[in-house]
Design a protein around this motif. Sequence first.
Motif, PDB file in Angstrom:
ATOM      1  N   ALA A   1       0.747  -0.962   0.065  1.00 23.20           N
ATOM      2  CA  ALA A   1       0.022  -0.031  -0.006  1.00 23.20           C
ATOM      3  C   ALA A   1       0.895   1.188  -0.033  1.00 23.20           C
ATOM      4  CB  ALA A   1      -0.956  -0.012   1.315  1.00 23.20           C
ATOM      5  N   PRO A   2       0.374   2.279  -0.658  1.00 21.47           N
ATOM      6  CA  PRO A   2       1.162   3.623  -0.752  1.00 21.47           C
ATOM      7  C   PRO A   2       1.505   4.193   0.670  1.00 21.47           C
ATOM      8  CG  PRO A   2      -0.858   3.959  -1.758  1.00 21.47           C
ATOM      9  CD  PRO A   2      -0.842   2.562  -1.591  1.00 21.47           C
ATOM     10  N   ARG A   3       2.356   4.849   0.816  1.00 22.49           N
ATOM     11  CA  ARG A   3       2.627   5.344   2.206  1.00 22.49           C
ATOM     12  C   ARG A   3       1.953   6.633   2.384  1.00 22.49           C
ATOM     13  NH1 ARG A   3       8.432   6.682   5.104  1.00 22.49           N
ATOM     14  NH2 ARG A   3       7.659   8.210   6.582  1.00 22.49           N
ATOM     15  N   TYR A   4       1.891   7.374   1.069  1.00 21.79           N
ATOM     16  CA  TYR A   4       1.141   8.753   1.307  1.00 21.79           C
ATOM     17  C   TYR A   4       0.074   8.929   0.524  1.00 21.79           C
ATOM     18  CZ  TYR A   4       6.096  10.134   2.632  1.00 21.79           C
ATOM     19  OH  TYR A   4       7.349   9.920   3.145  1.00 21.79           O
ATOM     20  N   THR A   5      -0.810   9.834   1.122  1.00 23.39           N
ATOM     21  CA  THR A   5      -2.060  10.213   0.292  1.00 23.39           C
ATOM     22  C   THR A   5      -2.153  11.692   0.320  1.00 23.39           C
ATOM     23  OG1 THR A   5      -3.393  10.178   2.538  1.00 23.39           O
ATOM     24  CG2 THR A   5      -3.599   8.285   1.235  1.00 23.39           C
ATOM     25  N   VAL A   6      -2.644  12.210  -0.874  1.00 24.45           N
ATOM     26  CA  VAL A   6      -2.932  13.775  -1.351  1.00 24.45           C
ATOM     27  C   VAL A   6      -4.117  14.072  -1.452  1.00 24.45           C
ATOM     28  CG1 VAL A   6      -2.013  15.347  -2.694  1.00 24.45           C
ATOM     29  CG2 VAL A   6      -0.489  13.331  -2.378  1.00 24.45           C
ATOM     30  N   LYS A   7      -4.554  15.155  -0.481  1.00 26.80           N
ATOM     31  CA  LYS A   7      -5.941  15.577  -0.909  1.00 26.80           C
ATOM     32  C   LYS A   7      -5.978  17.126  -1.268  1.00 26.80           C
ATOM     33  CE  LYS A   7      -7.977  12.711   2.697  1.00 26.80           C
ATOM     34  NZ  LYS A   7      -8.902  12.602   3.944  1.00 26.80           N
TER      35      LYS A   7
ATOM     36  N   ALA B   1       3.313  17.587   4.253  1.00 26.96           N
ATOM     37  CA  ALA B   1       3.479  18.800   3.577  1.00 26.96           C
ATOM     38  C   ALA B   1       2.077  19.608   2.913  1.00 26.96           C
ATOM     39  CB  ALA B   1       4.241  18.278   1.864  1.00 26.96           C
ATOM     40  N   VAL B   2       2.498  20.709   2.704  1.00 27.57           N
ATOM     41  CA  VAL B   2       1.115  21.556   2.384  1.00 27.57           C
ATOM     42  C   VAL B   2       1.692  22.530   1.111  1.00 27.57           C
ATOM     43  CG1 VAL B   2      -0.472  23.230   3.130  1.00 27.57           C
ATOM     44  CG2 VAL B   2       0.238  21.526   4.853  1.00 27.57           C
ATOM     45  N   ARG B   3       0.737  22.380   0.062  1.00 24.14           N
ATOM     46  CA  ARG B   3       1.132  23.391  -0.722  1.00 24.14           C
ATOM     47  C   ARG B   3      -0.423  24.550  -1.185  1.00 24.14           C
ATOM     48  NH1 ARG B   3       3.183  21.856  -6.940  1.00 24.14           N
ATOM     49  NH2 ARG B   3       5.065  22.337  -5.531  1.00 24.14           N
ATOM     50  N   VAL B   4      -0.148  26.014  -0.943  1.00 21.59           N
ATOM     51  CA  VAL B   4      -1.174  26.587  -0.965  1.00 21.59           C
ATOM     52  C   VAL B   4      -0.859  27.534  -2.191  1.00 21.59           C
ATOM     53  CG1 VAL B   4      -2.423  28.565  -0.090  1.00 21.59           C
ATOM     54  CG2 VAL B   4      -1.483  26.860   1.193  1.00 21.59           C
TER      55      VAL B   4
ATOM     56  N   PRO C   1       2.358  29.307  -6.097  1.00 21.21           N
ATOM     57  CA  PRO C   1       2.647  28.458  -4.849  1.00 21.21           C
ATOM     58  C   PRO C   1       3.154  28.611  -3.706  1.00 21.21           C
ATOM     59  CG  PRO C   1       3.757  27.647  -6.675  1.00 21.21           C
ATOM     60  CD  PRO C   1       3.245  28.955  -7.287  1.00 21.21           C
ATOM     61  N   GLN C   2       3.044  28.359  -2.404  1.00 17.49           N
ATOM     62  CA  GLN C   2       3.618  28.179  -1.516  1.00 17.49           C
ATOM     63  C   GLN C   2       3.729  26.750  -0.694  1.00 17.49           C
ATOM     64  OE1 GLN C   2       5.860  30.783  -0.468  1.00 17.49           O
ATOM     65  NE2 GLN C   2       4.927  32.453  -1.656  1.00 17.49           N
ATOM     66  N   ASP C   3       5.065  26.309  -0.580  1.00 22.20           N
ATOM     67  CA  ASP C   3       4.872  25.071   0.030  1.00 22.20           C
ATOM     68  C   ASP C   3       5.623  24.900   1.341  1.00 22.20           C
ATOM     69  OD1 ASP C   3       4.264  24.119  -2.377  1.00 22.20           O
ATOM     70  OD2 ASP C   3       5.959  23.497  -3.249  1.00 22.20           O
TER      71      ASP C   3
ATOM     72  N   ARG D   1      19.287  15.600   5.093  1.00 21.57           N
ATOM     73  CA  ARG D   1      18.305  14.571   5.454  1.00 21.57           C
ATOM     74  C   ARG D   1      16.962  15.422   4.957  1.00 21.57           C
ATOM     75  NH1 ARG D   1      17.438  13.622  11.184  1.00 21.57           N
ATOM     76  NH2 ARG D   1      16.046  11.986  10.508  1.00 21.57           N
ATOM     77  N   PHE D   2      16.952  16.727   5.408  1.00 19.91           N
ATOM     78  CA  PHE D   2      15.576  17.430   4.862  1.00 19.91           C
ATOM     79  C   PHE D   2      15.449  17.549   3.520  1.00 19.91           C
ATOM     80  CE2 PHE D   2      13.862  21.541   3.827  1.00 19.91           C
ATOM     81  CZ  PHE D   2      12.371  21.399   4.160  1.00 19.91           C
ATOM     82  N   ALA D   3      16.421  17.865   2.748  1.00 22.24           N
ATOM     83  CA  ALA D   3      16.502  17.914   1.419  1.00 22.24           C
ATOM     84  C   ALA D   3      16.026  16.780   0.652  1.00 22.24           C
ATOM     85  CB  ALA D   3      17.738  18.355   0.762  1.00 22.24           C
ATOM     86  N   SER D   4      16.434  15.659   1.173  1.00 21.40           N
ATOM     87  CA  SER D   4      15.820  14.266   0.497  1.00 21.40           C
ATOM     88  C   SER D   4      14.578  13.903   0.750  1.00 21.40           C
ATOM     89  CB  SER D   4      16.929  12.956   1.080  1.00 21.40           C
ATOM     90  OG  SER D   4      16.281  11.690   0.702  1.00 21.40           O
ATOM     91  N   ARG D   5      14.007  14.324   1.948  1.00 19.36           N
ATOM     92  CA  ARG D   5      12.466  14.100   2.248  1.00 19.36           C
ATOM     93  C   ARG D   5      11.610  15.214   1.515  1.00 19.36           C
ATOM     94  NH1 ARG D   5       8.770  11.906   5.280  1.00 19.36           N
ATOM     95  NH2 ARG D   5       7.274  13.133   6.364  1.00 19.36           N
ATOM     96  N   SER D   6      12.115  16.318   1.461  1.00 25.26           N
ATOM     97  CA  SER D   6      11.444  17.348   1.044  1.00 25.26           C
ATOM     98  C   SER D   6      11.397  17.264  -0.427  1.00 25.26           C
ATOM     99  CB  SER D   6      11.962  18.850   1.136  1.00 25.26           C
ATOM    100  OG  SER D   6      13.186  19.022   0.608  1.00 25.26           O
ATOM    101  N   ALA D   7      12.193  16.525  -1.067  1.00 28.49           N
ATOM    102  CA  ALA D   7      12.206  16.494  -2.557  1.00 28.49           C
ATOM    103  C   ALA D   7      11.264  15.105  -2.902  1.00 28.49           C
ATOM    104  CB  ALA D   7      13.522  16.202  -3.248  1.00 28.49           C
ATOM    105  N   GLU D   8      11.387  14.325  -2.026  1.00 32.36           N
ATOM    106  CA  GLU D   8      10.150  13.005  -2.091  1.00 32.36           C
ATOM    107  C   GLU D   8       8.700  13.772  -1.867  1.00 32.36           C
ATOM    108  OE1 GLU D   8       8.922   9.017  -0.323  1.00 32.36           O
ATOM    109  OE2 GLU D   8      10.376  10.165   0.773  1.00 32.36           O
ATOM    110  N   LEU D   9       8.571  14.569  -1.111  1.00 31.53           N
ATOM    111  CA  LEU D   9       7.340  15.177  -0.847  1.00 31.53           C
ATOM    112  C   LEU D   9       6.779  16.140  -1.856  1.00 31.53           C
ATOM    113  CD1 LEU D   9       7.514  15.564   2.979  1.00 31.53           C
ATOM    114  CD2 LEU D   9       6.263  13.934   1.892  1.00 31.53           C
ATOM    115  N   GLU D  10       7.768  16.809  -2.247  1.00 29.06           N
ATOM    116  CA  GLU D  10       7.431  17.885  -3.080  1.00 29.06           C
ATOM    117  C   GLU D  10       7.003  17.188  -4.517  1.00 29.06           C
ATOM    118  OE1 GLU D  10       9.446  21.784  -5.272  1.00 29.06           O
ATOM    119  OE2 GLU D  10      10.703  20.081  -5.090  1.00 29.06           O
ATOM    120  N   GLY D  11       7.525  15.690  -5.060  1.00 23.36           N
ATOM    121  CA  GLY D  11       6.917  15.275  -6.212  1.00 23.36           C
ATOM    122  C   GLY D  11       5.398  14.971  -6.058  1.00 23.36           C
ATOM    123  N   LEU D  12       4.751  14.906  -4.750  1.00 21.39           N
ATOM    124  CA  LEU D  12       3.570  14.321  -4.549  1.00 21.39           C
ATOM    125  C   LEU D  12       2.668  15.574  -4.726  1.00 21.39           C
ATOM    126  CD1 LEU D  12       4.164  11.946  -1.575  1.00 21.39           C
ATOM    127  CD2 LEU D  12       3.858  11.423  -4.062  1.00 21.39           C
ATOM    128  N   LEU D  13       3.255  16.847  -4.591  1.00 20.32           N
ATOM    129  CA  LEU D  13       2.390  18.048  -4.710  1.00 20.32           C
ATOM    130  C   LEU D  13       1.749  18.209  -6.016  1.00 20.32           C
ATOM    131  CD1 LEU D  13       4.151  20.193  -1.871  1.00 20.32           C
ATOM    132  CD2 LEU D  13       1.808  19.184  -1.629  1.00 20.32           C
TER     133      LEU D  13
END
Length: 335
Positions: free
Chosen positions: A70-76, A144-147, A153-155, A323-335
């Motif tokens: 099952a995927p780890r992340y969900t996006v709404k 993560a949040v994008r508005v 956009p602001q992430d 560490r943060f750059a690696s995680r934020s790059a993964e999350l940014e790809g989901l936004l």
Amino acid sequence: MTRFPLLPVQADKLALACLVCLLIIAAAMLISRSPATADNDPSDTTPAKDTVAAAPQPASAASSTEPAQAPRYTVKTVTGQSTFIDAAHLAGLTGDVAHRVVEALRSKIDFRHAWKSDNEVSFVFDKKNATEPAAPPHPPLPAAVRVVTDAGPQDIFLYKSLNGKAFYYTKDGGRARGSGFMRYPLRFRRVSSPFAQRRFDPVLKRWQPHDGVDLAAPAGTPVHATANGVVTFAGKQTGYGNVIEIRNQPPYSTLFAHLSRFAKGVRVGTHVRRDQVIGYVGSTGWATGPHLHYEVHVDDVPKNPLTVSLPPAEPLHGRELSRFASRSAELEGLL
């Protein structure tokens, strides 16, 4: 009875027949014993022809029989809401979490005046965090949040530092929430009186400067320190009623007036932390109703608390930034 001796030829035939019989019997015994011998002989390394599943299956075959992970992340993603809080609630955020996200983005977005119903908000939720018990009273936060507003956009990305504290950061590793300061010291209903160089005072009935902003809120609403600092005054002042003044990091200082009372332990010399409750909304002094009068001074000069530039918070460095750059790059790809 007369016995006749065997002739030499007959004896040879009988011996040959016996030998053949013995060979047949021996062969039969060898044939019947050979499978067992082969099975039990440890020196025999020839694999049995009917052995199955001895060799591992190819990866493609194995994966076809295993359930998909099952995927780890969900996006709404939400749009068409009259306020950001409405959008956050529709996505499933609690009130406390929604206000924390607002606080993290306040230095970038004016949610009160610049928000439009066609603004789009996307939330990334980490199911792993959702299964972990949250420290009460804080429910799980979006990863993560994008508005997306007219300004673009602001992430922001949630990151737990090596010391275990979780904060929102911008993509470059700078602390979100704008700075080491909070923009607002309380949850208020409206700005009842703005910062002004010249304002008509409703009590004194004359024009004079208004060195802060009046934030209308119910009596008893908690008032928070907007930055770390030391209390330099806690007492009564003419007109301001119950007042707390705090010396923050140079060249900043803050003032909170018309308080109904001070929080326990707050006195001159007390070190306070950002977001610590220092008092409660009231209407002491010259006030026409319950509200907080809030001032920000830079080099002892009053500035508009709603627009003043606030000092940046400490960003991530070195190992934590990697560490943060690696995680934020993964999350940014989901936004």
